[in-house]
Enzyme design. Structure first.
Site, PDB file in Angstrom:
ATOM      1  CG  HIS A 144      28.338  42.522  42.778  1.00  0.00           C
ATOM      2  ND1 HIS A 144      27.666  41.256  42.458  1.00  0.00           N
ATOM      3  CD2 HIS A 144      28.916  42.977  41.831  1.00  0.00           C
ATOM      4  CE1 HIS A 144      28.290  40.914  41.392  1.00  0.00           C
ATOM      5  NE2 HIS A 144      29.124  42.106  40.801  1.00  0.00           N
ATOM      6  CG  ASP A 145      27.121  44.229  39.045  1.00  0.00           C
ATOM      7  OD1 ASP A 145      27.764  45.103  39.538  1.00  0.00           O
ATOM      8  OD2 ASP A 145      27.618  43.530  38.411  1.00  0.00           O
TER       9      ASP A 145
ATOM     10  CE  LYS B  89      28.016  46.766  36.107  1.00  0.00           C
ATOM     11  NZ  LYS B  89      28.851  45.951  35.546  1.00  0.00           N
TER      12      LYS B  89
ATOM     13  CG  HIS C   5      26.984  50.218  38.954  1.00  0.00           C
ATOM     14  ND1 HIS C   5      28.108  50.556  38.292  1.00  0.00           N
ATOM     15  CD2 HIS C   5      27.256  49.033  39.641  1.00  0.00           C
ATOM     16  CE1 HIS C   5      29.078  49.475  38.736  1.00  0.00           C
ATOM     17  NE2 HIS C   5      28.443  48.727  39.558  1.00  0.00           N
TER      18      HIS C   5
ATOM     19  CG  HIS D 183      31.399  45.678  43.589  1.00  0.00           C
ATOM     20  ND1 HIS D 183      30.069  46.259  43.806  1.00  0.00           N
ATOM     21  CD2 HIS D 183      31.639  45.550  42.516  1.00  0.00           C
ATOM     22  CE1 HIS D 183      29.729  46.557  42.701  1.00  0.00           C
ATOM     23  NE2 HIS D 183      30.407  46.030  41.763  1.00  0.00           N
ATOM     24  CG  HIS D 184      33.001  49.170  40.946  1.00  0.00           C
ATOM     25  ND1 HIS D 184      34.073  48.600  40.062  1.00  0.00           N
ATOM     26  CD2 HIS D 184      31.934  48.579  40.759  1.00  0.00           C
ATOM     27  CE1 HIS D 184      33.104  47.545  38.972  1.00  0.00           C
ATOM     28  NE2 HIS D 184      31.815  47.796  39.537  1.00  0.00           N
TER      29      HIS D 184
ATOM     30  CG  ASP E 235      32.856  42.793  39.887  1.00  0.00           C
ATOM     31  OD1 ASP E 235      31.975  42.091  39.500  1.00  0.00           O
ATOM     32  OD2 ASP E 235      33.283  43.920  39.676  1.00  0.00           O
TER      33      ASP E 235
END
Length: 411
Positions: free
Chosen positions: A273-274, A277, A302, A326-327, A355
């Protein structure tokens, strides 16, 4: 190519693309080294061409924690001065050794900064003591760095600079093979063209034959776990974050009654998921205070980068919106797409809670670390606005009151 073989190879290309991301641009260093190394290998060690393609894609995996990409450290003294650089061939070899199908590339990655005359690192070996794959990677790595000088080199200028390094950085044989490869058709023009390099990578991926042993589900799972570890290694405070979010996501999903196959899919999505980043400057990610508007705009990119990376993996394309959203917030005030309620896939709504819970219960430079109880209170507080209330109901019941990061990572 069998489906699992193709998935494995696509994961390698996606992992290498992630490592080559910088804010608003892709460096294509690993892809260029992989393509060039594979073409050279067909001249001198054709039976290992596939292996060296993987080695080229992952040769700098041990340097992911550097503030800047390896291509920016052009001063040889920096390679000896900074421990992360000096040790990155060993670190990279350790990482790929964990992936069973990649054991054949370990020595190649370990040796890719050794010099023919023994002046390289990390072992200072010379001549034919350096693995042939390592020798190929060395000259291909140098080619890519030289291709970035301004003004750009033509093929004559490239050959001249490479010739100045023969006999000490690499052997006469490596130089001669490189010159032969660069002179074939339009290869030189294509290998330095960022528009072409992607086509060349995917052409190799499509043409690779099935492996003799094939890849099992465990291999795929291991690669995705390594993917998560590499993402987390970019910043000290995120150590173990992806594996914990994967654990919390699967725990919530199971208790929501999702099928095992769906739980596994969400776990994979959480590990990745990241990914985007790594393209965000460390100064922004590590900033202890409030981000400026421009910094926050950069940070909000990101998830978009994450989706771009996952979209290169055919079998995982359906994970892209789960990982990349997810954000998003339940009330529509999140990012990057401002989705709300059922417009956000359930997996992304679950991952948003997982998260946030890990972020609150982990040491971060921009906030005070909370206990599990305190984090759950925050989840309840923001249920219906930031989080799906039904997901929160399950999460506060099953998430640990006293999170132990080491335990979460090992489950």
């Amino acid at each position: 190519m069998e489906i699992k073989d193709k998935l494995f190879t696509e994961l390698m290309t996606a992992l290498s693309l992630m490592m080559d991301l910088e804010e608003n641009r892709k460096l294509y260093h690993a892809w260029r080294v992989g393509v060039l190394a594979e073409k050279m290998a067909r001249k001198v060690m054709p039976e290992y061409a596939n292996h060296i393609f993987y080695a080229g894609l992952l040769h700098d995996i041990g340097a992911i924690s550097l503030p800047d990409h390896m291509v920016h450290y052009t001063n040889p003294d920096d390679h000896l001065r900074y421990p992360v650089i000096y040790n990155h061939p060993r670190k990279g070899a350790e990482i790929v050794r964990e992936i069973e199908p990649l054991k054949g590339v370990v020595d190649m990655i370990l040796d890719h900064h050794e010099h023919w005359d023994g002046s390289g690192y990390p072992r200072g070996i010379c001549g034919d003591r350096i693995s042939l794959g390592g020798q190929i990677l060395r000259i291909c790595d140098t080619f890519d760095v030289l291709s970035r000088v301004k003004p750009p080199l033509d093929i004559v200028g490239m050959k001249t600079l490479l010739a100045a390094r023969r006999g000490w950085e690499f052997s006469d044989l490596m130089y001669e093979v490189m010159v032969e490869v660069l002179g074939e058709g339009n290869f030189f023009d294509e290998i330095i063209d960022e528009q072409k390099i992607g086509e060349m990578v995917f052409k190799i991926v499509e043409s690779m034959p099935p492996t003799k042993t094939g890849y099992c589900e465990r291999d795929i799972s291991k690669v995705i776990q390594v993917f998560g570890r590499v993402i987390d290694a970019k910043h000290e405070y995120t150590a173990g974050h992806s594996s914990r979010v994967a654990f919390y996501t699967s725990l919530i999903a199971k208790n929501l009654g999702l099928a095992d196959s769906e739980v596994e899919k969400l776990e994979f999505a959480a590990y990745l998921h990241d990914a985007g980043k790594v393209a965000i400057p460390r100064a922004i990610l590590d900033k202890p205070g409030r981000l400026t508007l421009e910094e926050f705009k950069t940070m909000k990119r990101h998830p978009v980068y994450t989706m771009e990376i996952l979209s290169t993996v055919g079998a995982l394309k359906d994970l892209a919106p789960i990982s990349g959203h997810h954000h998003e917030k339940y009330d529509g005030s999140g990012y990057p797409d401002g989705l709300s309620r059922d417009g956000i896939q359930l997996g992304a709504r679950i991952m948003a809670v997982a998260d946030a819970f890990d972020a609150m219960t982990s040491a971060r430079p921009y906030q005070k670390q909370k206990s599990g109880w305190e984090a759950k209170e925050e989840l309840v507080k923001w249920a219906g606005s930031q989080f799906d209330p039904e997901v929160v109901k399950v999460a506060v019941r099953v998430l640990p009151d006293h999170p132990q990061p080491e335990e979460a990572e090992s489950r």
